[in-house]
Design a protein around this motif. Structure first.
Motif, PDB file in Angstrom:
ATOM      1  N   VAL A 284       0.308   2.465   3.449  1.00 29.37           N
ATOM      2  CA  VAL A 284      -0.162   1.293   2.712  1.00 29.37           C
ATOM      3  C   VAL A 284      -1.429   1.667   1.948  1.00 29.37           C
ATOM      4  CG1 VAL A 284      -1.031  -1.059   3.015  1.00 29.37           C
ATOM      5  CG2 VAL A 284       0.827  -0.224   4.467  1.00 29.37           C
ATOM      6  N   ALA A 285      -1.447   1.386   0.658  1.00 26.73           N
ATOM      7  CA  ALA A 285      -2.622   1.722  -0.149  1.00 26.73           C
ATOM      8  C   ALA A 285      -3.872   1.025   0.378  1.00 26.73           C
ATOM      9  CB  ALA A 285      -2.391   1.356  -1.616  1.00 26.73           C
ATOM     10  N   SER A 286      -3.739  -0.270   0.727  1.00 23.11           N
ATOM     11  CA  SER A 286      -4.885  -1.028   1.225  1.00 23.11           C
ATOM     12  C   SER A 286      -4.405  -2.321   1.866  1.00 23.11           C
ATOM     13  CB  SER A 286      -5.844  -1.362   0.079  1.00 23.11           C
ATOM     14  OG  SER A 286      -6.953  -2.090   0.553  1.00 23.11           O
ATOM     15  N   ARG A 287      -5.222  -2.844   2.746  1.00 21.04           N
ATOM     16  CA  ARG A 287      -5.002  -4.206   3.243  1.00 21.04           C
ATOM     17  C   ARG A 287      -6.232  -5.069   2.972  1.00 21.04           C
ATOM     18  NH1 ARG A 287      -5.139  -4.446   9.784  1.00 21.04           N
ATOM     19  NH2 ARG A 287      -6.998  -3.199  10.123  1.00 21.04           N
ATOM     20  N   ALA A 288      -7.145  -4.540   2.157  1.00 20.94           N
ATOM     21  CA  ALA A 288      -8.362  -5.265   1.808  1.00 20.94           C
ATOM     22  C   ALA A 288      -8.406  -5.650   0.327  1.00 20.94           C
ATOM     23  CB  ALA A 288      -9.588  -4.424   2.149  1.00 20.94           C
ATOM     24  N   VAL A 289      -7.646  -4.980  -0.518  1.00 21.58           N
ATOM     25  CA  VAL A 289      -7.648  -5.291  -1.954  1.00 21.58           C
ATOM     26  C   VAL A 289      -7.027  -6.667  -2.149  1.00 21.58           C
ATOM     27  CG1 VAL A 289      -6.661  -4.654  -4.190  1.00 21.58           C
ATOM     28  CG2 VAL A 289      -7.570  -2.889  -2.685  1.00 21.58           C
TER      29      VAL A 289
ATOM     30  N   ASP B  87       5.525   2.444  -8.879  1.00 21.13           N
ATOM     31  CA  ASP B  87       6.662   2.005  -8.071  1.00 21.13           C
ATOM     32  C   ASP B  87       6.570   2.635  -6.684  1.00 21.13           C
ATOM     33  OD1 ASP B  87       7.620   0.575 -10.196  1.00 21.13           O
ATOM     34  OD2 ASP B  87       9.461   1.728 -10.444  1.00 21.13           O
ATOM     35  N   GLY B  88       6.813   1.824  -5.668  1.00 23.29           N
ATOM     36  CA  GLY B  88       6.782   2.299  -4.290  1.00 23.29           C
ATOM     37  C   GLY B  88       5.466   2.095  -3.588  1.00 23.29           C
ATOM     38  N   THR B  89       4.407   1.746  -4.318  1.00 24.07           N
ATOM     39  CA  THR B  89       3.099   1.531  -3.696  1.00 24.07           C
ATOM     40  C   THR B  89       3.162   0.289  -2.818  1.00 24.07           C
ATOM     41  OG1 THR B  89       1.991   2.531  -5.589  1.00 24.07           O
ATOM     42  CG2 THR B  89       0.630   1.209  -4.111  1.00 24.07           C
ATOM     43  N   LEU B  90       2.616   0.409  -1.605  1.00 22.67           N
ATOM     44  CA  LEU B  90       2.625  -0.685  -0.635  1.00 22.67           C
ATOM     45  C   LEU B  90       1.220  -1.239  -0.435  1.00 22.67           C
ATOM     46  CD1 LEU B  90       4.793   1.030   2.130  1.00 22.67           C
ATOM     47  CD2 LEU B  90       5.578  -0.650   0.458  1.00 22.67           C
ATOM     48  N   TYR B  91       1.139  -2.547  -0.251  1.00 19.14           N
ATOM     49  CA  TYR B  91      -0.101  -3.225   0.119  1.00 19.14           C
ATOM     50  C   TYR B  91       0.213  -4.241   1.205  1.00 19.14           C
ATOM     51  CZ  TYR B  91      -2.584  -1.514  -4.019  1.00 19.14           C
ATOM     52  OH  TYR B  91      -3.184  -0.715  -4.956  1.00 19.14           O
ATOM     53  N   ILE B  92      -0.744  -4.494   2.073  1.00 23.30           N
ATOM     54  CA  ILE B  92      -0.691  -5.622   2.988  1.00 23.30           C
ATOM     55  C   ILE B  92      -1.664  -6.642   2.427  1.00 23.30           C
ATOM     56  CG2 ILE B  92      -1.183  -6.466   5.309  1.00 23.30           C
ATOM     57  CD1 ILE B  92      -0.375  -3.653   6.318  1.00 23.30           C
TER      58      ILE B  92
ATOM     59  N   VAL C 203       0.007   3.570   8.235  1.00 24.79           N
ATOM     60  CA  VAL C 203      -1.311   4.115   7.953  1.00 24.79           C
ATOM     61  C   VAL C 203      -1.840   3.381   6.719  1.00 24.79           C
ATOM     62  CG1 VAL C 203      -0.423   6.032   6.549  1.00 24.79           C
ATOM     63  CG2 VAL C 203      -2.680   6.193   7.574  1.00 24.79           C
ATOM     64  N   VAL C 204      -3.115   3.012   6.774  1.00 21.16           N
ATOM     65  CA  VAL C 204      -3.777   2.375   5.632  1.00 21.16           C
ATOM     66  C   VAL C 204      -4.588   3.473   4.948  1.00 21.16           C
ATOM     67  CG1 VAL C 204      -5.324   0.543   4.878  1.00 21.16           C
ATOM     68  CG2 VAL C 204      -3.861   0.193   6.887  1.00 21.16           C
ATOM     69  N   LEU C 205      -4.181   3.833   3.749  1.00 19.82           N
ATOM     70  CA  LEU C 205      -4.730   5.017   3.090  1.00 19.82           C
ATOM     71  C   LEU C 205      -6.200   4.903   2.725  1.00 19.82           C
ATOM     72  CD1 LEU C 205      -1.657   5.865   0.854  1.00 19.82           C
ATOM     73  CD2 LEU C 205      -2.364   6.976   2.986  1.00 19.82           C
ATOM     74  N   ASP C 206      -6.662   3.710   2.321  1.00 19.92           N
ATOM     75  CA  ASP C 206      -8.059   3.616   1.877  1.00 19.92           C
ATOM     76  C   ASP C 206      -9.062   3.629   3.034  1.00 19.92           C
ATOM     77  OD1 ASP C 206      -7.590   0.992   2.725  1.00 19.92           O
ATOM     78  OD2 ASP C 206      -8.396   0.061   0.912  1.00 19.92           O
ATOM     79  N   THR C 207      -8.592   3.422   4.272  1.00 17.87           N
ATOM     80  CA  THR C 207      -9.499   3.463   5.422  1.00 17.87           C
ATOM     81  C   THR C 207      -9.105   4.527   6.444  1.00 17.87           C
ATOM     82  OG1 THR C 207      -8.224   1.830   6.688  1.00 17.87           O
ATOM     83  CG2 THR C 207      -9.985   0.988   5.227  1.00 17.87           C
ATOM     84  N   GLY C 208      -7.888   5.026   6.354  1.00 17.78           N
ATOM     85  CA  GLY C 208      -7.406   5.997   7.327  1.00 17.78           C
ATOM     86  C   GLY C 208      -7.007   5.379   8.653  1.00 17.78           C
ATOM     87  N   ALA C 209      -6.932   4.054   8.713  1.00 17.21           N
ATOM     88  CA  ALA C 209      -6.589   3.370   9.955  1.00 17.21           C
ATOM     89  C   ALA C 209      -5.086   3.396  10.215  1.00 17.21           C
ATOM     90  CB  ALA C 209      -7.065   1.919   9.897  1.00 17.21           C
ATOM     91  N   LEU C 210      -4.729   3.483  11.482  1.00 10.58           N
ATOM     92  CA  LEU C 210      -3.353   3.264  11.912  1.00 10.58           C
ATOM     93  C   LEU C 210      -3.278   1.839  12.435  1.00 10.58           C
ATOM     94  CD1 LEU C 210      -2.397   6.515  13.860  1.00 10.58           C
ATOM     95  CD2 LEU C 210      -1.545   5.758  11.646  1.00 10.58           C
ATOM     96  N   ILE C 211      -2.288   1.093  11.969  1.00  8.27           N
ATOM     97  CA  ILE C 211      -2.163  -0.297  12.397  1.00  8.27           C
ATOM     98  C   ILE C 211      -0.758  -0.541  12.924  1.00  8.27           C
ATOM     99  CG2 ILE C 211      -3.993  -1.163  10.892  1.00  8.27           C
ATOM    100  CD1 ILE C 211      -1.826  -2.046   8.916  1.00  8.27           C
TER     101      ILE C 211
ATOM    102  N   ARG D  87       2.246  -3.531  13.827  1.00  9.53           N
ATOM    103  CA  ARG D  87       2.760  -4.896  13.637  1.00  9.53           C
ATOM    104  C   ARG D  87       3.148  -5.427  15.004  1.00  9.53           C
ATOM    105  NH1 ARG D  87       2.830  -8.745   9.546  1.00  9.53           N
ATOM    106  NH2 ARG D  87       4.700  -9.982   9.736  1.00  9.53           N
ATOM    107  N   ARG D  88       2.553  -6.571  15.392  1.00  5.79           N
ATOM    108  CA  ARG D  88       2.805  -7.146  16.692  1.00  5.79           C
ATOM    109  C   ARG D  88       2.660  -8.651  16.619  1.00  5.79           C
ATOM    110  NH1 ARG D  88      -0.436  -5.906  22.286  1.00  5.79           N
ATOM    111  NH2 ARG D  88       0.871  -7.232  23.577  1.00  5.79           N
ATOM    112  N   ASP D  89       3.618  -9.351  17.165  1.00  5.21           N
ATOM    113  CA  ASP D  89       3.610 -10.826  17.179  1.00  5.21           C
ATOM    114  C   ASP D  89       3.416 -11.388  15.773  1.00  5.21           C
ATOM    115  OD1 ASP D  89       3.959 -10.858  19.952  1.00  5.21           O
ATOM    116  OD2 ASP D  89       1.792 -10.782  20.304  1.00  5.21           O
ATOM    117  N   GLY D  90       4.002 -10.731  14.771  1.00  7.38           N
ATOM    118  CA  GLY D  90       3.953 -11.215  13.390  1.00  7.38           C
ATOM    119  C   GLY D  90       2.664 -10.906  12.658  1.00  7.38           C
ATOM    120  N   GLY D  91       1.736 -10.199  13.265  1.00  6.64           N
ATOM    121  CA  GLY D  91       0.468  -9.860  12.611  1.00  6.64           C
ATOM    122  C   GLY D  91       0.201  -8.365  12.692  1.00  6.64           C
ATOM    123  N   TRP D  92      -0.848  -7.934  12.028  1.00  6.83           N
ATOM    124  CA  TRP D  92      -1.225  -6.513  12.036  1.00  6.83           C
ATOM    125  C   TRP D  92      -2.430  -6.317  12.939  1.00  6.83           C
ATOM    126  CZ3 TRP D  92       2.003  -3.141   9.971  1.00  6.83           C
ATOM    127  CH2 TRP D  92       2.889  -3.567   8.991  1.00  6.83           C
TER     128      TRP D  92
END
Length: 113
Positions: A41-46, A55-60, A98-106, A108-113
């Motif tokens: 995932v490119a980011s979950r903060a943008v 094409d193919g870029t992922l965001y949360i 993996v979130v690329l802009d932070t390097g975090a591994l996240i 998915r659990r109970d519908g959330g990250w």
């Protein structure tokens, strides 16, 4: 509830017997697999919807996402850029990304990250 229309875990569409335009269903399934297998995932903060994502870029999506498509979606959705637009990708619990802009591994659990 199990159906004959899609796979149980990833909700990948099945081709129906006698279906016309089978390529549409196959391409939809392959596109979803492209997003869910080893998701980076490119980011979950943008919050601002990128206008030039490849094409193919992922965001949360974060809270208060903006843009013509993102603002209509829910926080936490996984979206994929493709053909000049955005598609929501259903994500099963247990998926690790993996979130690329932070390097975090996240996870998915109970519908959330």
């Amino acid at each position: 509830m199990p159906t004959n229309d899609a796979s149980a875990r990833l909700d990948l569409p099945y081709v129906a017997a006698g279906q016309l335009q089978k390529h549409v269903t196959i391409n939809e399934a392959l596109t979803r697999l492209d997003a869910l297998v080893h998701p980076a995932v490119a980011s979950r903060a943008v919050a601002a919807e990128p206008i030039d994502a490849e094409d193919g870029t992922l965001y949360i999506l974060p809270n208060a996402a903006t843009g013509p498509d993102w603002s209509m979606r829910s926080p936490g959705e996984l979206v994929r850029a493709g053909s000049g637009g955005w598609t929501a990708v259903p994500v099963p619990d247990g998926l690790i990304a993996v979130v690329l802009d932070t390097g975090a591994l996240i996870l998915r659990r109970d519908g959330g990250w």
